[in-house]
Design a protein around this motif. Structure first.
Motif, PDB file in Angstrom:
ATOM      1  N   CYS A 365       1.040  -0.961  -0.375  1.00  0.00           N
ATOM      2  CA  CYS A 365       0.424  -0.019   0.147  1.00  0.00           C
ATOM      3  C   CYS A 365       0.573   1.235  -0.058  1.00  0.00           C
ATOM      4  O   CYS A 365       1.545   1.701   0.618  1.00  0.00           O
ATOM      5  N   CYS A 368      -0.097   3.606   3.059  1.00  0.00           N
ATOM      6  CA  CYS A 368       0.594   3.088   4.647  1.00  0.00           C
ATOM      7  C   CYS A 368       1.237   2.195   4.747  1.00  0.00           C
ATOM      8  O   CYS A 368       2.559   1.698   6.140  1.00  0.00           O
ATOM      9  N   CYS A 404      -5.915  -1.299   0.251  1.00  0.00           N
ATOM     10  CA  CYS A 404      -5.894  -1.512   1.149  1.00  0.00           C
ATOM     11  C   CYS A 404      -6.436  -2.208   2.084  1.00  0.00           C
ATOM     12  O   CYS A 404      -7.483  -1.968   2.403  1.00  0.00           O
ATOM     13  N   CYS A 407      -6.366   0.407   5.381  1.00  0.00           N
ATOM     14  CA  CYS A 407      -6.260   1.474   5.558  1.00  0.00           C
ATOM     15  C   CYS A 407      -7.473   1.970   4.109  1.00  0.00           C
ATOM     16  O   CYS A 407      -8.160   3.060   4.447  1.00  0.00           O
ATOM     17  N   SER A 409      -7.063   2.577   1.372  1.00  0.00           N
ATOM     18  CA  SER A 409      -6.242   3.082  -0.155  1.00  0.00           C
ATOM     19  C   SER A 409      -6.298   2.944  -1.452  1.00  0.00           C
ATOM     20  O   SER A 409      -6.166   1.327  -1.446  1.00  0.00           O
TER      21      SER A 409
HETATM   22 ZN    ZN Z   1      -3.000   1.210   3.750  1.00  0.00          ZN
END
Ligand code: ZN
Ligand code: ADP
Ligand code: ZN
Length: 658
Positions: A365, A368, A404, A407, A409
């Motif tokens: 990711c 993160c 992800c 998180c 994302s």
């Molecule tokens: Zn992430």
């Protein structure tokens, strides 16, 4: 040595079965079955039909017990004798398996087909002599006249070790003695096979896992009967039986593929040493980068050491350059590009190594930094174009995630470069060159490998890109450039042999270059050019590296200064795995105080690969000065430890600590 197959008739047979219970089992021989010791049978065992190995035939029927009948006979002739039972007992005692499990590894499992009778041996052995150089000849002579059975040829790449092996093989066969020639990889066996076939013709068999079971059995039988006198094969060929063994060759003896990775976890090199000693046969180990253990044994005189320090003919060692990568996204440095262009314009070839071994490329990711991990193995999964994500330990696959999981994302990065990605990059970099890839994925298709090797020899390939497979022993005369895409991969693995493994890999790969008339060039690309090993690599000073590494091993008390056993405890529940590991460690420590003062217990700790295929893994590392004591200790500790919730793996002399 004489041996007799017991032809005595009887009504019962003692049979070994591939199960952890360490003893033979007695079955009744059905009336009409004509059974001999040395045949395999099918028996019922715990409700399953299993292969059994008959070890004795007799009339001692146990009283008051109804014996089960043997279901059927697999062989219609004898394919082994008591010598393999003795060898299996040795494996069983050394690696702590049952004799039946050892026999399961040692014997072929195919069934006889009504095969065409083979042409009898062509004996063009006498008229094939090899002209050894003076250096080769003097080593050969010393081996032949030595009082020692075991030898190490420590010879740089391209020095002509193979010629010495072949001369020794010709000598043995001409005296009526059989020869086992071990190679680490099937791909390599095809190259050696071609060289040996020219000399030995139909006297030669191959023995490895890419043969069908039935081919293996057919070849086993020819070697057992002495219809073929020389066998070339991988690890399990070390068990091949023959009328009288004269010579075992272990080429590239440092290679970790000689170690079996399931019970019994034997090392073919050690079995070869044992057979040499007990069967009065010569053992020749050879390598440009001998394992630290073997070199140490040779320096102390356990094995006789022979050095070959020059390449054959006018061959020179290549020049090695260490080139710093600007960042982890740089794949081909200008130096590598320049030398590659130069070589190919000149009609030469290049090999590129990508040592991706399991840890790259992964998917991260971008926000993160979380990696996409296998849910069952706790290691990063690898990205394969067209197939999505793949776990290299258990085979689990999935699509590349859109978000992800940690998180959310959407910035998903594919980091590090697998062979496929590098292939794409170099194809763009060198649009006019013929570029091919050799790795586990392409090697799976058997013919691809042979086709690729053939094309390399015919110079129909400009750049061959591959994993460590391409570093092993190949003799391509057109290669003048070897490139290591990123030497850092693997150097930081949590394994005390990581440095040794990478050093020998890089040196072996370098050895692929400059084997023809033109000088070779090796470009080692790395993010960390200060690493100690590069100094030795530049100078191609394996001995210097060995001395340095030996100091470290002594300091941290690892092999060759101590022997190691590794116990892996695995199971579906992390709690029972960690609890069992604790309990076992407590037991072991008590045993040390009571009886085994020479043993050191380290752990337990989660294994570096803490989860594989849904199984949690903890390990305990044991050290002992004397192997006998170490093995006895492990046996005592494990025998008294009973747990239903976990499975225990025993690895004596592990080559892999992951
Ligand atoms: Zn992430
Ligand atoms: P190694 O196994 O030590 O890496 P090889 O045995 O493959 O080296 O030898 C390297 C090259 O030199 C091969 O092409 C081989 O045929 C050639 N060579 C080595 N020794 C001789 C010899 N005595 N006569 C002819 N060719 C040789
Ligand atoms: Zn997995």
């Amino acid at each position: 040595m004489t041996y007799n197959n017991s032809f005595s008739a009887g009504s019962a047979a003692d049979i070994y079965i591939n199960t952890p219970v360490n003893r033979s089992f007695t079955y009744k021989i059905p009336e009409q079955m004509n059974l001999l010791t040395g045949m395999r049978v099918v028996v019922n065992f715990s409700g399953r039909e299993m292969t059994g190995f008959v070890s004795a035939i007799h009339n001692n029927l146990p009283e008051g017990i109804e014996l089960k009948d043997i279901v059927s006979r697999i062989d219609d002739e004898i394919i082994y004798d008591e010598r393999i039972i003795r060898l299996a007992e040795y494996v069983s005692e050394s690696y702590l398996s049952s004799v039946g499990e050892a026999l399961g590894k040692a014997l072929p499992s195919g069934e006889s087909s009504r095969s065409r009778p083979r042409a009898s041996r062509v004996s063009h052995i006498e008229n094939s002599r090899i002209d050894l150089t003076d250096k080769q000849k003097s080593i050969y002579d010393r081996i032949m006249s030595s009082g020692k059975k075991s030898h190490l040829i420590f010879g740089i790449t391209g020095s002509g070790k193979t010629e010495i092996y072949m001369s020794a093989a010709i000598d043995a066969v001409s005296k009526g003695l059989s020869v086992i020639y071990l190679v680490p990889e099937i791909t390599l066996s095809s190259q050696i096979h071609a060289r040996l076939y020219k000399v030995f013709g139909e006297n030669l068999i191959v023995y490895h896992s890419q043969l069908t079971q039935n081919q293996r059995l057919a070849n086993w039988k020819r070697f057992y009967k002495g219809d073929a006198m020389i066998a070339v094969g991988t690890r399990s060929a070390v068990f091949l039986q023959c009328p009288k063994l004269g010579l075992i060759i272990v080429d590239e003896e440092h290679d970790s593929s000689y170690k079996e990775q399931s019970t019994p976890r034997y090392n073919a090199r050690r079995i070869a040493f044992y057979r040499g000693e007990t069967e009065n046969a010569t053992l020749i180990l050879g390598s440009a980068t001998p394992s630290i253990e073997t070199l140490y044994a040779a320096e102390r005189g356990v094995i006789e050491l022979h050095k070959l320090e020059e390449r054959y003919g006018d061959g020179k060692l290549p020049v090695i350059e260490i080139v710093k990568l600007q960042n982890s996204n740089e794949e081909i440095t200008p130096r590598l590009k320049m030398y590659t262009n130069r070589a190919i314009k000149d009609g030469k070839q290049a090999v590129y190594l990508l040592n991706r071994r399991g840890f790259a490329p992964f998917v991260l990711c971008g926000d993160c930094g979380c990696a996409v991990e296998c849910p069952d193995c706790s290691i990063g999964m690898n990205y394969h174009r067209g197939k999505g994500m793949l776990c290299h330990y258990c085979g689990y696959s999935s699509d590349v995630p859109l978000n992800c999981s940690a998180c959310g994302s959407e910035s998903i990065l594919k980091l590090g470069s697998g062979t496929q990605k590098i292939e794409e990059i170099i194809s763009k970099e060198f649009p006019d060159y013929r570029i091919f890839r050799l790795d586990q994925d392409s090697a799976r298709k058997k013919d691809t490998v042979y086709d690729l090797l053939d094309m390399m020899h015919k110079r129909e390939i400009d750049i061959l890109l591959g994993t460590q497979m391409i570093s092993k022993g190949f003799d391509f005369h057109g290669v003048t450039v070897a490139g290591i895409i990123m030497a850092d991969i693997g150097l930081n693995m949590p394994d005390f042999r990581a440095t040794e493994k990478i050093f020998s890999l890089l040196m072996q790969l370098s050895g692929r270059s400059g084997r023809g008339e033109s000088e070779g060039r090796v470009i080692i690309q790395t993010l960390n050019e200060e690493h100690l090993i590069f100094d030795y690599l530049k100078r191609q000073d394996y001995l210097g590296f060995y001395r340095e590494e030996l100091k470290i091993r002594k300091l941290i008390n690892y092999p060759p200064f101590t022997r190691i056993a590794r116990i892996v405890i695995r199971g579906k529940s992390e709690e029972s795995v960690s609890q069992s590991a604790e309990l076992l460690t407590i037991d072991m420590k008590r045993l040390v105080t009571e009886q085994y003062s020479g043993i050191m217990v380290l752990g337990p700790s989660p294994a570096p690969l803490s989860k594989i295929g849904g199984n949690y893994r903890y390990h305990i590392i044991l050290k002992g000065k004397r192997l006998n004591e170490l093995t006895a200790f492990v046996k005592t500790a494990i025998d008294s430890f009973k747990s239903k919730a976990v499975y225990i793996e025993i690895d004596i002399d592990p080559v892999d600590m992951l």
